[in-house]
Design a protein around this motif. Structure first.
Motif, short mmCIF file in Angstrom:
data_model
loop_
_atom_site.label_atom_id
_atom_site.label_comp_id
_atom_site.label_asym_id
_atom_site.label_seq_id
_atom_site.Cartn_x
_atom_site.Cartn_y
_atom_site.Cartn_z
N ALA A 4 0.83 -1.20 0.00
CA ALA A 4 0.00 0.00 0.00
C ALA A 4 0.87 1.25 0.00
O ALA A 4 1.86 1.34 0.72
CB ALA A 4 -0.92 -0.01 1.21
N LYS A 5 0.47 2.23 -0.81
CA LYS A 5 1.20 3.49 -0.91
C LYS A 5 0.68 4.50 0.11
O LYS A 5 -0.44 4.40 0.58
CB LYS A 5 1.03 4.08 -2.31
CG LYS A 5 1.65 3.28 -3.41
CD LYS A 5 1.54 3.99 -4.73
CE LYS A 5 0.10 4.02 -5.18
NZ LYS A 5 -0.07 4.40 -6.58
N GLU A 16 -5.04 -2.39 5.76
CA GLU A 16 -4.29 -3.64 5.84
C GLU A 16 -4.68 -4.60 4.72
O GLU A 16 -3.87 -5.35 4.22
CB GLU A 16 -4.54 -4.33 7.19
CG GLU A 16 -3.82 -3.70 8.36
CD GLU A 16 -4.59 -2.53 8.97
OE1 GLU A 16 -5.84 -2.59 8.97
OE2 GLU A 16 -3.95 -1.58 9.41
N LYS A 17 -5.96 -4.56 4.33
CA LYS A 17 -6.45 -5.45 3.28
C LYS A 17 -5.97 -4.97 1.91
O LYS A 17 -5.90 -3.78 1.66
CB LYS A 17 -7.98 -5.48 3.31
CG LYS A 17 -8.58 -6.67 2.60
CD LYS A 17 -10.03 -6.88 3.01
CE LYS A 17 -10.94 -5.88 2.34
NZ LYS A 17 -12.36 -6.21 2.50
N PRO A 25 -6.47 4.55 -4.50
CA PRO A 25 -5.30 5.41 -4.28
C PRO A 25 -4.17 4.71 -3.54
O PRO A 25 -3.03 5.16 -3.60
CB PRO A 25 -5.86 6.57 -3.46
CG PRO A 25 -7.09 6.05 -2.84
CD PRO A 25 -7.63 5.00 -3.75
N PHE A 26 -4.45 3.61 -2.87
CA PHE A 26 -3.44 2.89 -2.10
C PHE A 26 -2.77 1.78 -2.90
O PHE A 26 -1.58 1.56 -2.77
CB PHE A 26 -4.07 2.29 -0.83
CG PHE A 26 -4.72 3.31 0.05
CD1 PHE A 26 -3.96 4.15 0.84
CD2 PHE A 26 -6.10 3.44 0.08
CE1 PHE A 26 -4.56 5.09 1.66
CE2 PHE A 26 -6.70 4.37 0.90
CZ PHE A 26 -5.93 5.21 1.68
N HIS A 27 -3.52 1.05 -3.73
CA HIS A 27 -2.98 -0.10 -4.46
C HIS A 27 -2.99 0.08 -5.97
O HIS A 27 -2.40 -0.71 -6.69
CB HIS A 27 -3.77 -1.36 -4.10
CG HIS A 27 -3.77 -1.64 -2.63
ND1 HIS A 27 -4.86 -1.39 -1.83
CD2 HIS A 27 -2.81 -2.13 -1.82
CE1 HIS A 27 -4.58 -1.72 -0.59
NE2 HIS A 27 -3.34 -2.17 -0.55
N CYS A 80 -10.76 -2.38 -0.75
CA CYS A 80 -9.89 -2.67 0.40
C CYS A 80 -10.34 -1.93 1.65
O CYS A 80 -9.87 -2.25 2.75
CB CYS A 80 -8.44 -2.32 0.06
SG CYS A 80 -8.19 -0.62 -0.41
N LEU A 81 -11.23 -0.95 1.53
CA LEU A 81 -11.72 -0.22 2.69
C LEU A 81 -13.01 -0.85 3.20
O LEU A 81 -13.89 -1.19 2.41
CB LEU A 81 -11.98 1.26 2.34
CG LEU A 81 -10.77 2.07 1.93
CD1 LEU A 81 -11.20 3.44 1.49
CD2 LEU A 81 -9.79 2.17 3.07
#
Length: 111
Positions: A4-5, A16-17, A25-27, A80-81
């Motif tokens: 994750a960024k 975490e997922k 925006p994270f992956h 993921c959220l």
């Protein structure tokens, strides 16, 4: 899966997922820039899309008092959220994902 960024917003932690959504925006490769809002997620029925509502005060100069107003914004919700209807969330502006979707949920707000 990629790690994750950091999205660069203070108070937003990476989930975490993991997910393989390209508009995460994270992956994925979605950049968050522009406005940041905090409010309530009122609808989450479509696939990865929800409706966010923020309530704010507007000063009416004719009557010299404040009135409560609200605005509804369509948002993209990465898988993921773990958010559901009624949660207080923080959203950030991004490039247009769909005709009416230009914001993405960044996470829950701790209550």
């Amino acid at each position: 899966m990629s790690q994750a960024k950091n999205v660069g917003i203070v108070g937003v932690k990476a989930p975490e997922k993991a997910c393989n959504d390209k508009n995460c925006p994270f992956h994925g490769n979605l950049r968050v820039r522009g406005m940041i809002f905090e409010g309530k997620l009122i609808k989450f029925r479509a696939n990865k899309t929800g409706v966010f509502e923020r309530v704010y005060l507007y000063y009416n100069s004719k009557y010299k008092r404040y009135e409560r107003r609200r605005s509804r914004i369509r948002v993209h919700i990465p898988p993921c959220l773990d958010v559901k209807e009624g949660d207080n969330v923080i959203i950030g502006e991004c490039r247009p994902i769909a005709k009416s979707v230009s914001f993405v949920v960044l996470g829950k707000v701790s209550s």
